[in-house]
Each structure stands twice: as structure tokens, then as C-alpha cells.
Design a protein around this motif. Structure first.
Motif, PDB file in Angstrom:
ATOM      1  N   LEU B  24       0.844  -1.203   0.000  1.00 24.57           N
ATOM      2  CA  LEU B  24       0.000   0.000   0.000  1.00 24.57           C
ATOM      3  C   LEU B  24       0.879   1.252   0.000  1.00 24.57           C
ATOM      4  O   LEU B  24       1.747   1.406   0.858  1.00 24.57           O
ATOM      5  N   SER B  25       0.641   2.088  -0.989  1.00 26.82           N
ATOM      6  CA  SER B  25       1.371   3.365  -1.055  1.00 26.82           C
ATOM      7  C   SER B  25       0.364   4.482  -1.257  1.00 26.82           C
ATOM      8  O   SER B  25      -0.337   4.502  -2.273  1.00 26.82           O
ATOM      9  N   VAL B  26       0.294   5.366  -0.308  1.00 26.79           N
ATOM     10  CA  VAL B  26      -0.650   6.490  -0.372  1.00 26.79           C
ATOM     11  C   VAL B  26       0.019   7.704   0.235  1.00 26.79           C
ATOM     12  O   VAL B  26       0.770   7.576   1.207  1.00 26.79           O
ATOM     13  N   ARG B  27      -0.268   8.860  -0.332  1.00 23.68           N
ATOM     14  CA  ARG B  27       0.186  10.106   0.291  1.00 23.68           C
ATOM     15  C   ARG B  27      -1.030  11.000   0.484  1.00 23.68           C
ATOM     16  O   ARG B  27      -1.868  11.128  -0.396  1.00 23.68           O
ATOM     17  N   VAL B  28      -1.128  11.589   1.661  1.00 25.75           N
ATOM     18  CA  VAL B  28      -2.239  12.498   1.945  1.00 25.75           C
ATOM     19  C   VAL B  28      -1.653  13.871   2.222  1.00 25.75           C
ATOM     20  O   VAL B  28      -0.826  14.031   3.127  1.00 25.75           O
ATOM     21  N   GLN B  29      -2.086  14.833   1.397  1.00 20.98           N
ATOM     22  CA  GLN B  29      -1.530  16.190   1.526  1.00 20.98           C
ATOM     23  C   GLN B  29      -2.287  16.989   2.577  1.00 20.98           C
ATOM     24  O   GLN B  29      -3.440  16.660   2.902  1.00 20.98           O
ATOM     25  N   PRO B  30      -1.659  18.003   3.116  1.00 12.88           N
ATOM     26  CA  PRO B  30      -2.326  18.800   4.160  1.00 12.88           C
ATOM     27  C   PRO B  30      -3.657  19.372   3.655  1.00 12.88           C
ATOM     28  O   PRO B  30      -3.762  19.796   2.512  1.00 12.88           O
ATOM     29  N   GLY B  31      -4.634  19.374   4.522  1.00 14.26           N
ATOM     30  CA  GLY B  31      -5.927  19.960   4.202  1.00 14.26           C
ATOM     31  C   GLY B  31      -6.839  19.068   3.399  1.00 14.26           C
ATOM     32  O   GLY B  31      -7.977  19.422   3.114  1.00 14.26           O
ATOM     33  N   THR B  32      -6.364  17.883   3.033  1.00 11.86           N
ATOM     34  CA  THR B  32      -7.161  16.962   2.215  1.00 11.86           C
ATOM     35  C   THR B  32      -8.110  16.160   3.098  1.00 11.86           C
ATOM     36  O   THR B  32      -7.772  15.799   4.218  1.00 11.86           O
ATOM     37  N   VAL B  33      -9.298  15.904   2.566  1.00 11.39           N
ATOM     38  CA  VAL B  33     -10.187  14.939   3.220  1.00 11.39           C
ATOM     39  C   VAL B  33     -10.115  13.675   2.373  1.00 11.39           C
ATOM     40  O   VAL B  33     -10.600  13.634   1.249  1.00 11.39           O
ATOM     41  N   TYR B  34      -9.428  12.674   2.921  1.00 10.85           N
ATOM     42  CA  TYR B  34      -9.132  11.471   2.139  1.00 10.85           C
ATOM     43  C   TYR B  34      -9.989  10.326   2.658  1.00 10.85           C
ATOM     44  O   TYR B  34      -9.973  10.005   3.839  1.00 10.85           O
ATOM     45  N   ALA B  35     -10.727   9.725   1.756  1.00 10.74           N
ATOM     46  CA  ALA B  35     -11.590   8.605   2.147  1.00 10.74           C
ATOM     47  C   ALA B  35     -10.974   7.306   1.667  1.00 10.74           C
ATOM     48  O   ALA B  35     -10.636   7.167   0.492  1.00 10.74           O
ATOM     49  N   LEU B  36     -10.787   6.404   2.600  1.00 11.97           N
ATOM     50  CA  LEU B  36     -10.248   5.087   2.268  1.00 11.97           C
ATOM     51  C   LEU B  36     -11.425   4.120   2.201  1.00 11.97           C
ATOM     52  O   LEU B  36     -12.110   3.907   3.206  1.00 11.97           O
ATOM     53  N   LEU B  37     -11.666   3.619   1.004  1.00  8.80           N
ATOM     54  CA  LEU B  37     -12.835   2.768   0.805  1.00  8.80           C
ATOM     55  C   LEU B  37     -12.407   1.340   0.508  1.00  8.80           C
ATOM     56  O   LEU B  37     -11.275   1.089   0.096  1.00  8.80           O
ATOM     57  N   GLY B  38     -13.326   0.463   0.694  1.00 13.67           N
ATOM     58  CA  GLY B  38     -13.036  -0.933   0.380  1.00 13.67           C
ATOM     59  C   GLY B  38     -14.086  -1.818   1.004  1.00 13.67           C
ATOM     60  O   GLY B  38     -14.806  -1.405   1.919  1.00 13.67           O
ATOM     61  N   ARG B  39     -14.168  -3.030   0.491  1.00 12.75           N
ATOM     62  CA  ARG B  39     -15.133  -3.969   1.058  1.00 12.75           C
ATOM     63  C   ARG B  39     -14.627  -4.447   2.415  1.00 12.75           C
ATOM     64  O   ARG B  39     -13.500  -4.157   2.824  1.00 12.75           O
ATOM     65  N   ASN B  40     -15.473  -5.169   3.116  1.00 10.35           N
ATOM     66  CA  ASN B  40     -15.043  -5.721   4.406  1.00 10.35           C
ATOM     67  C   ASN B  40     -13.806  -6.584   4.202  1.00 10.35           C
ATOM     68  O   ASN B  40     -13.752  -7.405   3.287  1.00 10.35           O
ATOM     69  N   GLY B  41     -12.818  -6.397   5.044  1.00 12.04           N
ATOM     70  CA  GLY B  41     -11.600  -7.209   4.962  1.00 12.04           C
ATOM     71  C   GLY B  41     -10.618  -6.709   3.934  1.00 12.04           C
ATOM     72  O   GLY B  41      -9.609  -7.365   3.666  1.00 12.04           O
ATOM     73  N   ALA B  42     -10.915  -5.539   3.336  1.00 10.69           N
ATOM     74  CA  ALA B  42     -10.009  -5.024   2.304  1.00 10.69           C
ATOM     75  C   ALA B  42      -8.702  -4.517   2.902  1.00 10.69           C
ATOM     76  O   ALA B  42      -7.696  -4.413   2.196  1.00 10.69           O
ATOM     77  N   GLY B  43      -8.711  -4.186   4.193  1.00 10.31           N
ATOM     78  CA  GLY B  43      -7.479  -3.729   4.834  1.00 10.31           C
ATOM     79  C   GLY B  43      -7.525  -2.288   5.310  1.00 10.31           C
ATOM     80  O   GLY B  43      -6.494  -1.734   5.713  1.00 10.31           O
ATOM     81  N   LYS B  44      -8.720  -1.681   5.320  1.00 13.63           N
ATOM     82  CA  LYS B  44      -8.825  -0.262   5.714  1.00 13.63           C
ATOM     83  C   LYS B  44      -8.433  -0.064   7.174  1.00 13.63           C
ATOM     84  O   LYS B  44      -7.588   0.773   7.507  1.00 13.63           O
TER      85      LYS B  44
END
Lengths: 637, 315
Positions: B24-44
């Protein structure tokens, strides 16, 4: 800190109040006169309440956030990692403090109201109480450490049980004396030491998050796993000891016995119903001869009786001898085990007395009884004899013959022999009261009675008592090899006419002996090796192997070491296959070599297969299929 | 060192023999509203727990404010607010106790804001935590999480278990807070309508790998759904631009990624093409992660992430 204590307030307050009440009730259940009057020799109910309450306290304190499900809620707070641990520890110490100081004082207060004449405020009566309650600290620390372990529930319970059994067994063994008493300073020091070590283990464990899919970091493994494996090894040693005892008893049961028939000693085995005795030869093979058992036959078994301390003991500490009391006109004269003397009157009052007008206490283990026409006491430290003088309400010294040092007051059974009749007449010139047992003062040079304030020698009494004692008890049992030993008969000091070496000779005997030897291989290697160089210790014999102690069967010790070495090598290979690093492999090899099979079992449980450690070196992960490029942003060095 | 608030860098995590996160590679920039989605067990949840330092990754690293999540100290944690999916609060406390506890364990605390917020939610200080409804607990959790003025708010499915009304109220509260503070938010959710309302960017996790890391606008612009009735003898279209082909009466529903004019021209040449309305996030989510039905063709998602799977190496 106070803030975190607020979070922990429910269990701190609950345990402080409930535990103190339980301990106070336990103290009051014992006799107020015994606990707060003359001083208790042992406190059974408070001991058991204290360790049970301690275990509950430690368990709840360590797992409180886990029980409520707030562990991560707490962990995400900007607090130093050690602060929640410190707050929990402080809470435990506060509760223990309440138990130690408030509970005995509350019980004392209630006893003072209920039995005002029988209690006295004296530091000496509180010493055994506080020393008995010290087990609350060690058991709380054990449960606290176990509850903090980064492991599943059942493993924490196993660790707590192992620590508890090992710590209580070892402290009791090391602080006990040969006469079954427990040394108060040693016992308190031992349990406080256990508590300190366990709180340190808890601190080390609290730094690690439970994660079964990751190996424990090396410092945590050293600080946490080593005490677990060591304690389990001690417990396994005690359990194997009991299993071996069973195998040895079975072996003794199948060994032939010896009977005297027509003046000859004969080896025999009883048949299954016990209706016939079959003669066996020196190789334990039946010869064909048999006879029916007869009443009054002399039969010898190759069975050994062992002393106190060779089995695992879990009981309240006995600090001193029980108090003794002797009847006088208006009540009793009581001599406490710690040495204090009291006059307990029928109207319910307890008044201190002692040696001389200054009421000096006697030494611990001093004895008191009605001897001749006086209530006499022998001071265990000085060997002086004192008699109680009701007119002055204290003991006055009885002059001893020159060069005589008295040891104790003991009872003697007077039978109808001429010697006993003569001794009895010397003791009671005016006529006996008809009792068969009477007390006399045992001196080094003779037995004495007290008459008209003087010590009077009773000729022949000491020799008679010694002979009777020798006939009843042949002294402390000598610990010998349980599988191979020699029986010599007759054993009454006359010339030996029969000698037989008992050792496994038949298949049935080899089966039980082999079972005991195989069980030896389950024992921790380090104890086996250490035990082979020393005689069987009297106080912690339950940890050592009767088959190998004191240089017996060095080959069995060698085989045990060999098995441990092979197991360590195999386990190292397994760890390598699981992807464990070299430090982990080295640690487990050393642990298995030292502690034997128990370390293998712990290792199998703790070092689970971790497939992630075996996969090939990572390739770059696939980027997301649908990507919106991030806005460019300035970078800082 | 980047100024990204959150960085997941090729994070891998296993539970026993199961891979939960695969690179998993993700970057979240300042001020962002980031939603991590996925089915059950996806790893959120696993990803968020790694970020908070509750779990350690087996490979890769997660950083918050440039600090490795394994070494988060009080300084970094003071800048993070957290709302868990079960809204855990000490059941032994009252609302007032919980506020005092929060106040004393955080270096910064906006008491006036909390007073105003609990009043708006109808909470009273004397109320015991166990007596609160699930929705009230969620609101109190959120209030406490943002009261310390965090720079990063992490919410793990905060609306789980709330009814529609409570969820809407919770969301409103969150929107208000975001308007006030402008903090960075990383949250996971199953309620895609809510996500559409507040998220700037979404990441869709599927089977431990990230399929999508895009802004909502970009996602909707680049994914096109259409109906296609093929001429006689024509088969279902394929290719890297065709994400999903679902059979229907007389044709197929197609989900296309970055469709080119040439693709549309080809489809029209070989059949009849009917444009579908702009898909919602839920439509897109289902297209990307939904179960396959008989006769359905889809660009195999497993193949999309096959290099990552190889990196995981254990399936």
C-alpha cells in the motif's frame, strides 16, 4: 498521573474496599486472642485471602483497559509510553497499602471492641500479620506482569500459574527451616523480591504491543520470555517429581518383600489376592515355593519415608511454634510461640507476664507444661527453668544443678514396667493422678521434675525416654537411591544375617524403573546438572531428581543433556526455516539446552510459522490503476 | 522530506498466512479529506491501525508528519485526533469526566468549543457514558477528537452502526468542524454517499492493494458507463480501457476507463452505443470491487495488481 488514576478509580476503590474488608474478616475469623493477643504462629485464612485478592488485583489492574476495550483509546493519547504503566502500578501500590495498613488496623479495632480484654496493641502481634499479607504484593505483581504480557489470554494464564507456583514454592523452600518453621525476614524479602522482579517484567512487557505475527524484540524476549521459561521449568520439575514418585511407588510395590520364617529371611511376592506368598530367589524369579500369610509375621518392605520439603508445598507460613497453655487456678498460663507469656483468666482478660518482675519474654520455641507441682517453662535460648508463681504473677527462676543445661519440657508415656513405675513414684511421691503421660524437664544430664520450687532429678527417666524414643523413631530418613538400594536384616543392631540389593531385575520392575528414568529426561537440564553435584537439599528437594542427585546415574544426566542438545539443534533448524533471525535462533538454542523439553514446548507456541518472513525479496508493488496526480508541493530537506 | 501529512510507503501486513495489505502506497496532503474505501476485509482498518502505531507493518513504512508510525511520540500524537469505529469511551465515566480526561491528556484543548458542541448535540455533563445512545457516543467521540485542535483527524468508519438520521447529524458535525479547523482528515467508510459529500480524494482498497487513488471529480470524469448492443456476430469488447462488461438483454453494460474517441467510434461501428447517466461513487465502487456475475467480463482486478501480488508472494 492523578488523571490516569481517575480513569483507574473504579478498580482502585473497589479493590481497596473489598480487599481490605475481606482481609479484615479473615483476620477476625481467626481467634482475636490468638491474632491480636498472644501473637499468631500462622494465619491460614488471611494468607489465602491475601494471595487470591492479590491475583485478582494484578489481573484486573493490568487488563482494565483491555476489558473495557479502551486500550487503543488510551494508547493514542499524547502520553509517554511508560505513564499508563506507572499509573497502574501506583494504583496497585495504593491498594496494597490499604490492605497492609488499614485492614489489620480495622480488624484490630473491631476485635478491641468485641474482645476488649483479649487484645493488646503491640507491634509484635502485627509482625506475623503484615508478613503473612506480603503474599498479596507478590501475587498481585505476578498477575500484573502476566496480564501485561503481549500474548493471548491462555498464555498469560499459563505464565501466571507458572510464576505463581515457582515463586511461592521457591520462597517457601528457601525461607523455611528444618523444623518446618518459616523465617519471617527471609519470607518477606523473598516475596518483596518477587514483586519487584515481576513489576520490572511488566514494565518491559508494557513496551511491546501484542502481535502474534511478529517475533518479540530481543530485549522483550530476554526480559519476559526468560522468566516464563524458567518458571515453567521449575513447575515441570515439581510435576515430574510427583509423576516419578508414582512410578517409584509402583516399583516398590512390585519389588519382593522380606519375611522371617522359622528364623530365616525369605524374599517373597504376594499373589494378586494376597492369599498366598510366593517365594522368589535373589533374581526375583519365583522358585515355586509358597505359603499362606499368617498373622503376626514380620515383613519388611523396601520402602523409604522421606522428610518434609521433598514434596511441593503450598500453605501458609508457620512463623513459630503454636502457643501452649497450662491450667492454673484462675485460668491458664499461655506461652506464645514467639516467646511472650500471658495469664489468661476465666473472666476473659489477658495480662502479660514473663520471666521475673520485669516480665521478660522467653525465647521462641521455649516450652511450658505442668511439671511436678509447678507450671514450669524452659527457656530455649538460655536453658534455664522457670516456674510460674501465682502469688507474684510472674515466673521465677528454678536453680539448676551445676553444669546442667535444660533443653525442653517433654512428655513421657509411663507403662507398667518396673522402671516406669519407679520413675513415676519419683515424680509423684504422694501418689499419681492416674495419667499415663506426664511431663518432665529434659536436661543434658538427666530428667527432672519440679518440686517445692526446686529441680529434682528423676533417676533413669532420661535414659528410659531416650530408649522409648529410639524404638519409635529411628531419626530422620536418609534419602537414598529409590531404584537401587540394599536391605540388611535384622535392623536392630544385632549381626546382619540377610542382605539383598534391590534393583530392577524382572520385566515388570524394569518397566516402572524405565518410566521413572524417562520422566527424568523431561526435567530442566540445568537443574539435573546442578543436582548431580550436591546431595538432595532438604528444603527444596521437590525441584531435584532423586534418580540423579548427588552423582547418581551420571549417564542419565548425560542423556538428558544430549536430548536437550539435539532438541536445540533441531529447533534452531526449524527457526531458520521459519525465517527467524540469528539472534532468535541463538536465544532459543540456549534456552532449550538450559531448560530442556519445556523450552521446546514454549518455543513451539511462541515462535509460530510466519510465512511473510519466508517470501522472496519484495518487488515493487503495482501502482493504483486509477490515479489523480497530486498537486506539486514544495519539499523541505 | 515531503510535507505530506500521511505517507504509506509500500506497506505490507500479514495476519498468519493471509496478506492483508500488499504494498500500500498512499500520500495524503495537508488539508485533504481522504476517504479510504473498500469492502469488508479489504485492509482499511489495518492501514489506519498501522498509521496510529497500534500495529507494525511487516514491510514498508507508514509515516505521520514525517515520523515513522512505530515511533510516534507524545509530540506527534498530540497533533492527531482519532475516532474509532466503536466510539470507545470509558464506560465508568460521565460526559463531564470524559471531557476532563480528554482535557488533561491533551496539551491543547478548546473548552469553549466543547461546551458549545455538546450543547448543540443535546448532551449533558452529568450523563453517564453507558446511558448514551450509539449516536450520542459517536458525536461525543468526534467532539473530543477535534477538541484538541488536531492537524490530522483519523476516523475509522465513524458512522458504522448509526441510523440514517444520526449519520447525517454526525456528518454535519464533521463538516462544520472541518470548516472551522481545516484539518487533514483520513477516514474509512462504507457509506459512499457520505464520502461523496465530504471527501476530496478517495482511495479504494481491494484485496489489500490500492486500485484507485484519485480525486472524486477525476474519477467521475475518467470512468464512463455506457450501454452497447453489438451487431450480429460481434463479441464483447476488451482491452485496457474496458474495466467491466456486464451482459444485459440484447447487449452489454460497459464501464470504460479513459475512453478514447477511437474506442467510442469502434463501438459505434460494431453496434449501437447508448450513453448512461454519470455514475455515482457507489456505482464506480461496485464496478471496481463488486462481485462478478455469470457472464460478466471484467478487466481482471487481480491482473491489475499482479506485480504487487508477486511482491506479496503468498497466494
Amino acid at each position: 498521573m492523578s488523571l490516569l488514576l481517575r480513569k483507574d478509580r473504579p478498580w482502585v476503590v473497589g479493590f481497596a474496599v473489598a480487599g481490605a474488608a475481606a482481609i479484615a474478616i479473615a483476620l477476625l475469623v481467626e481467634s482475636a486472642e490468638r491474632v491480636f493477643g498472644v501473637g499468631a504462629d500462622r494465619l491460614e485464612a488471611p494468607f489465602h485471602v491475601a494471595w487470591i485478592a492479590g491475583l485478582l488485583l494484578g489481573g484486573v489492574a493490568s487488563c482494565f483497559d483491555e476489558i473495557l476495550g479502551t486500550r487503543e483509546f488510551l494508547a493514542q493519547r499524547p502520553l509517554p509510553r511508560s505513564q499508563p504503566y506507572a499509573a497502574r502500578l501506583l494504583g496497585v501500590l495504593v491498594v496494597l497499602g490499604v490492605w497492609w495498613f488499614v485492614a489489620p488496623l480495622a480488624a484490630f479495632g473491631i476485635a478491641s471492641i468485641r474482645d476488649s480484654g483479649l487484645v493488646r496493641f503491640d507491634a509484635s502481634v502485627f509482625a506475623p500479620i503484615l508478613a503473612t499479607l506480603v503474599v498479596a504484593a507478590s501475587s498481585a505483581a505476578i498477575a500484573f506482569a502476566a496480564g501485561t504480557l503481549p500474548a493471548p489470554w491462555w498464555q498469560r494464564l499459563v505464565a501466571a500459574a507458572a510464576w505463581f507456583g515457582a515463586a511461592f514454592g521457591i520462597v517457601h523452600a528457601l525461607s523455611s527451616t528444618t523444623n518446618g518453621r518459616v523465617g519471617l525476614p527471609g519470607y518477606v524479602f523473598g516475596h518483596v523480591f518477587v514483586a519487584v522482579v515481576m513489576f520490572a517484567v511488566a514494565r518491559a512487557a508494557s513496551r511491546h504491543v501484542a502481535d502474534p505475527d511478529r517475533a518479540l524484540p530481543a530485549p522483550v524476549r530476554r526480559a519476559v520470555l526468560l522468566p516464563v521459561v524458567a518458571a515453567l521449568a521449575v513447575v515441570v520439575a515439581a510435576v515430574v517429581r510427583e509423576m516419578q514418585s508414582e512410578a517409584i511407588r509402583s516399583l516398590e510395590a512390585v519389588y519382593p518383600k522380606v519375611a522371617r520364617r522359622s528364623g530365616e529371611f525369605v524374599l517373597f511376592r504376594s499373589d494378586e489376592r494376597g492369599t498366598a506368598r510366593r517365594v522368589v530367589d535373589s533374581e526375583h524369579r519365583p522358585t515355586g515355593g509358597s505359603w499362606k500369610p499368617e498373622a503376626g509375621e514380620d515383613v519388611w518392605w523396601g520402602r523409604q519415608w522421606l522428610w518434609y520439603g521433598t514434596s511441593f508445598f503450598f500453605e501458609e507460613p508457620r512463623w513459630c511454634a503454636s502457643s501452649n497453655h497450662t491450667r492454673i487456678d484462675r485460668g491458664w498460663v499461655v506461652l506464645a510461640g514467639m516467646g511472650g507469656a500471658f495469664v489468661r483468666t476465666f473472666d476473659g482478660s489477658l495480662r502479660a507476664t514473663g520471666r521475673g518482675p520485669e516480665h521478660a519474654p522467653f525465647a521462641p520455641e521455649s516450652t511450658i507444661d505442668q511439671v511436678g507441682d509447678a507450671v514450669a517453662a524452659v527457656d530455649a535460648a538460655t536453658g534455664e527453668v522457670w516456674r510460674f508463681d501465682p502469688s507474684v504473677d510472674h515466673f521465677v527462676r528454678v536453680a539448676s544443678p551445676a553444669g546442667e543445661r535444660c533443653e525442653r519440657i517433654e512428655s513421657h508415656y509411663f507403662d507398667d514396667s518396673a522402671e516406669d513405675r519407679a520413675a513415676r513414684k519419683a515424680l509423684f511421691p504422694e501418689g499419681s493422678d492416674g495419667k499415663r503421660y506426664d511431663a518432665f524437664v529434659r536436661g543434658r544430664n538427666g530428667g527432672y521434675t519440679v518440686r517445692s520450687g526446686s529441680l529434682v532429678l528423676v533417676p533413669g527417666l532420661l535414659e528410659r525416654a531416650d530408649r522409648r524414643r529410639a524404638a519409635r523413631w529411628s531419626g530422620p530418613a536418609q534419602e537414598t537411591d529409590p531404584l537401587v538400594f540394599t536391605l540388611e536384616l535384622p535392623a536392630d543392631g544385632s549381626p546382619v544375617t540377610f542382605r539383598h540389593e534391590f534393583r530392577p531385575r524382572t520385566a515388570g520392575e524394569w518397566f516402572h524403573a524405565g518410566t521413572a528414568m524417562l520422566q527424568s529426561l523431561l526435567r530442566p537440564t540445568v537443574l539435573q546438572v546442578a543436582g548431580s553435584f550436591v546431595p538432595m537439599p532438604r528444603r527444596a528437594g521437590w525441584m531435584f531428581d532423586r534418580l540423579t542427585v548427588d552423582g547418581r546415574r551420571p549417564w542419565l544426566v548425560f542423556v538428558g543433556c544430549l536430548v536437550a542438545g539435539v532438541a536445540a539443534w533441531r529447533f534452531g533448524r526449524r527457526l531458520r526455516a521459519l525465517g527467524a533471525d540469528r539472534a532468535t535462533q541463538r536465544w532459543w538454542r540456549a534456552a532449550i539446552v538450559c531448560f530442556g523439553p519445556v523450552a521446546v514446548v514454549v518455543g513451539l507456541v511462541v515462535e509460530r510459522p510466519r510465512r511473510h518472513a519466508r517470501r522472496a525479496a519484495g518487488e515493487p508493488a503495482a501502482p493504483p490503476r486509477i490515479v489523480t496526480p497530486l498537486e506539486p508541493q514544495e519539499s523541505v530537506a | 522530506m515531503s510535507k505530506d501529512v500521511v505517507v504509506f510507503d509500500r506497506v505490507e501486513r500479514w495476519f498468519g498466512v493471509h496478506t492483508v495489505l500488499r504494498g500500500l502506497s498512499v500520500r495524503v496532503q495537508p488539508g485533504t479529506v481522504y476517504a479510504l474505501l473498500g469492502r469488508n476485509g479489504a485492509g482499511k482498518t489495518t492501514a489506519l491501525r498501522i498509521l496510529l502505531g497500534f500495529l507494525h507493518p511487516h514491510e514498508g513504512s507508514a509515516t505521520v508528519f514525517g515520523c515513522d508510525s512505530r515511533d510516534l511520540g507524545p509530540g506527534e500524537r498530540a497533533r492527531i485526533g482519532y475516532v474509532g469505529e466503536d466510539h470507545r469511551l470509558y464506560p465508568t465515566m460521565s460526559v463531564g469526566d470524559a471531557i476532563a480526561f480528554e482535557k488533561d491528556t491533551r496539551p491543547a484543548f478548546r473548552a469553549a468549543f466543547v461546551e458549545k458542541a455538546i450543547e448543540r448535540c443535546g448532551l449533558r455533563r452529568a450523563q453517564r457514558i453507558p446511558r448514551l445512545s450509539r449516536g450520542q457516543r459517536a458525536q461525543l467521540s468526534l467532539i473530543l477528537a477535534v477538541a484538541s485542535d488536531p492537524e490530522l483527524l483519523i476516523c475509522d468508519d465513524p458512522a458504522l452502526g448509526l441510523d440514517a438520521v444520526m449519520r447525517r447529524e454526525f456528518l454535519d458535525a464533521l463538516v462544520d468542524l472541518l470548516a472551522e479547523t481545516g484539518c487533514t482528515v483520513l477516514f474509512s467508510s462504507h457509506f459512499l454517499g457520505d464520502v461523496e459529500r465530504i471527501a476530496d480524494r478517495v482511495g479504494i482498497l481491494h484485496d489489500g492493494a490500492l486500485l484507485v487513488d484519485a480525486t472524486l471529480d477525476d474519477l467521475k470524469r475518467r470512468i464512463v458507463r455506457c450501454g452497447w448492443s453489438p451487431a450480429a456476430g460481434e463479441t464483447a469488447p476488451g482491452g485496457p480501457n474496458v474495466l467491466r462488461v456486464a451482459p444485459r438483454r440484447g447487449g452489454f453494460d460497459l464501464t470504460l476507463l479513459d475512453p478514447t474517441p477511437e474506442l467510442f467510434a469502434s463501438l459505434r461501428a460494431h453496434g449501437e452505443l447508448a450513453e448512461a447517466p454519470t455514475p455515482t461513487l457507489e456505482d464506480l465502487f461496485l464496478d471496481l470491487t463488486g462481485p462478478e456475475r455469470p457472464g460478466m467480463l471484467r478487466e481482471p482486478l487481480d491482473d491489475l495488481v499482479s506485480p504487487g501480488r508477486a511482491a506479496g508472494g503468498a497466494r
